[in-house]
Scaffold this motif. Structure first.
Motif, mmCIF file in Angstrom:
data_model
loop_
_atom_site.group_PDB
_atom_site.id
_atom_site.type_symbol
_atom_site.label_atom_id
_atom_site.label_comp_id
_atom_site.label_asym_id
_atom_site.label_seq_id
_atom_site.Cartn_x
_atom_site.Cartn_y
_atom_site.Cartn_z
ATOM 1 N N GLY A 237 0.828 4.982 -7.371
ATOM 2 C CA GLY A 237 0.550 5.759 -6.164
ATOM 3 C C GLY A 237 1.734 5.946 -5.246
ATOM 4 O O GLY A 237 1.589 6.528 -4.159
ATOM 5 N N SER A 260 1.647 3.413 -0.695
ATOM 6 C CA SER A 260 0.973 3.833 -1.913
ATOM 7 C C SER A 260 -0.439 4.311 -1.579
ATOM 8 O O SER A 260 -1.058 3.855 -0.615
ATOM 9 N N THR A 261 -0.925 5.222 -2.410
ATOM 10 C CA THR A 261 -2.287 5.715 -2.214
ATOM 11 C C THR A 261 -3.320 4.760 -2.797
ATOM 12 O O THR A 261 -4.505 4.878 -2.511
ATOM 13 N N TYR A 262 -2.867 3.788 -3.619
ATOM 14 C CA TYR A 262 -3.778 2.847 -4.256
ATOM 15 C C TYR A 262 -3.643 1.434 -3.705
ATOM 16 O O TYR A 262 -4.629 0.708 -3.581
ATOM 17 N N THR A 264 -2.722 -1.122 -0.718
ATOM 18 C CA THR A 264 -2.605 -1.207 0.736
ATOM 19 C C THR A 264 -1.827 -2.431 1.179
ATOM 20 O O THR A 264 -1.248 -2.442 2.257
ATOM 21 N N THR A 272 -0.201 -7.319 -9.195
ATOM 22 C CA THR A 272 -0.424 -6.084 -9.940
ATOM 23 C C THR A 272 0.419 -6.051 -11.201
ATOM 24 O O THR A 272 -0.053 -5.635 -12.268
#
Length: 447
Positions: A237, A260-262, A264, A272
């Protein structure tokens, strides 16, 4: 190209090029010192990541599937961040010093050593400055890039298959830094494994990397093929802006400046990665490489601590120390001038001491006191010898150039004549005759 194909290519490169270095479950922490307390709370520098010998809690480091031993020093080399070279010697002389001490004279003749030095000078592009002195605070020498290449050449003398470097581009302009990394890339294609840390490389440098490891607060957030790094974070993201340097983009991600869009929470980058297929592929690859390498490894052989003898080391180190003194004679001149000045001063104060019983004894006692004090404090400058060259000694001694006793004795022998014997002899000769102390030798005998 997906991550599986990239890791397969990386595995083939590791097999065909140089030795493989693997590490797992490594933890490193230091104790913070508090005021009035020797030991404070522990602070973790590495969490399940890299390697370092001090404060290592647990973990495993393997080279070609075998545990690291003292034998690794002979097949590996380490280039420190700051260029530690003898400034009064030329590039060729520094390289020859390394060759003389690190190549066994039984197997390498003088011609072989000179040939090895000339080959390294040619390969590193140092031909034009081979006979130029490195330079000191008072002596203009080679450029920063040439100093760095000379530092690398000092370690390449032993033809190591594993080369470590600590930020090799520190203090260099972008063009010189690019030339240094191009050189390391060339070395990596000649059967050597090159591992180094670097900070904010330009794109022309970044695209030369085969494998990349990114860390955040001591934890690995990415380890794999460098060419796949951008796709990895893009899939998470993160979006890179046009004309943005990927290396700067990765630093923004680890520092929490890129969003990132995924994801936070920036602190979850390490988790991850550990849960990703990329991490599992890398672990499988490393296990396979270690197993295949271990099949080819024989038992460890007994290796001598130093390739040269004590007296051979003493001769080589003494020779360098004498050259350093001859090419930097300001200290010797100052020592000589000070001794002459104080000799004349003491001689004038106690000029032609009378031979009377009371006054003569008192004056001679005071004169001898000043003579002894001058000689004692005048020789305290010998301590400065070891302070000025502390960094050079620590680096060369830890790299296996010579024994500690060899360095100590060489400094004593080389410093004894020009800075101790000659100045004290002149001081004594001037003060002795000016004070009118007995000039002839008297012999007392019982009749």
């Amino acid at each position: 190209m997906d991550s599986n194909e990239l890791t397969k290519d990386l595995e083939m490169n590791v097999k065909n090029m140089g030795p493989s270095v693997t590490f797992s479950n490594l933890h490193y922490c230091v104790q913070e010192r508090k005021l009035c307390r020797k030991h404070g709370p522990e602070k973790y520098i590495l969490k399940d990541a890299g390697k370092t010998p001090v404060g290592l809690k647990q973990g495993l480091v393997l080279v070609d599937g075998r545990a690291v031993t003292s034998e690794l020093r002979l097949s590996s080399a380490y280039v420190v961040q700051d260029d530690i070279l003898m400034g009064t010697l030329s590039v060729r002389e520094n390289l020859l010093f390394s060759a003389n001490l690190r190549l066994n004279p039984k197997y390498h003749s003088t011609e072989d050593k000179n040939s090895r030095v000339n080959e390294i000078i040619r390969d590193l592009g140092l031909t034009d400055c081979a006979d130029t002195k490195i330079g000191t605070e008072f002596l203009r020498g080679v450029s920063g890039g040439e100093r760095k290449r000379c530092s690398i050449g000092m370690e390449l003398i032993t033809s190591p298959s594993l080369l470590f470097l600590d930020e090799p581009t520190t203090g260099l302009d972008s063009n010189t830094a690019n030339c240094i990394i191009q050189l390391l890339h060339k070395l990596s294609r000649t059967g050597k494994t090159v591992i180094f840390s670097i900070h904010q490389p330009r794109y022309s440098i970044f695209r030369l990397f085969d494998h990349l490891t990114l860390m955040h607060k001591g934890e690995v957030v990415y380890a794999g093929a460098a060419a796949y790094t951008l796709d990895y974070f893009t899939n998470m993201g993160y979006q890179i802006e046009s004309f943005d340097n990927p290396a700067d983009f990765f630093m923004d991600i680890t520092n929490g400046e890129a969003k990132s869009t995924y994801i936070t929470d920036n602190s979850s980058l390490a988790n991850t990665y550990r849960q990703s297929h990329l991490c599992q592929n890398v672990l499988q690859e490393l296990e396979h490489v270690s197993q295949s390498s271990a099949d080819k490894i024989k038992g460890p052989d007994e290796v001598a601590d130093y390739p040269t003898t004590f007296f051979y080391q003493l001769r080589v180190v003494c020779g360098r120390t004498v050259k350093n003194i001859l090419r930097n004679p300001q200290t010797s001149y100052a020592q000589l001038a000070l001794n002459i000045f104080f000799a004349v001063l003491v001689g004038l104060i106690y000029y032609q001491i009378p031979l009377t019983l009371v006054e003569g004894i008192q004056n001679r006692s005071g004169a001898f006191f000043f003579l002894i004090i001058n000689m004692v404090f005048g020789n305290l400058s010998a301590v400065e010898l070891f302070i000025n060259e502390r960094a050079i000694f620590v680096h060369e001694n830890s790299s296996g150039y010579y024994r500690t006793s060899v360095y100590f004795l060489s400094k004593i022998f080389a410093d004894l004549l020009p800075n101790r014997i000659i100045p004290i002899f002149l001081f004594s000769a001037i003060a002795y005759f000016m004070m009118g102390i007995m000039a002839e030798v008297a012999f007392l005998s019982r009749t």
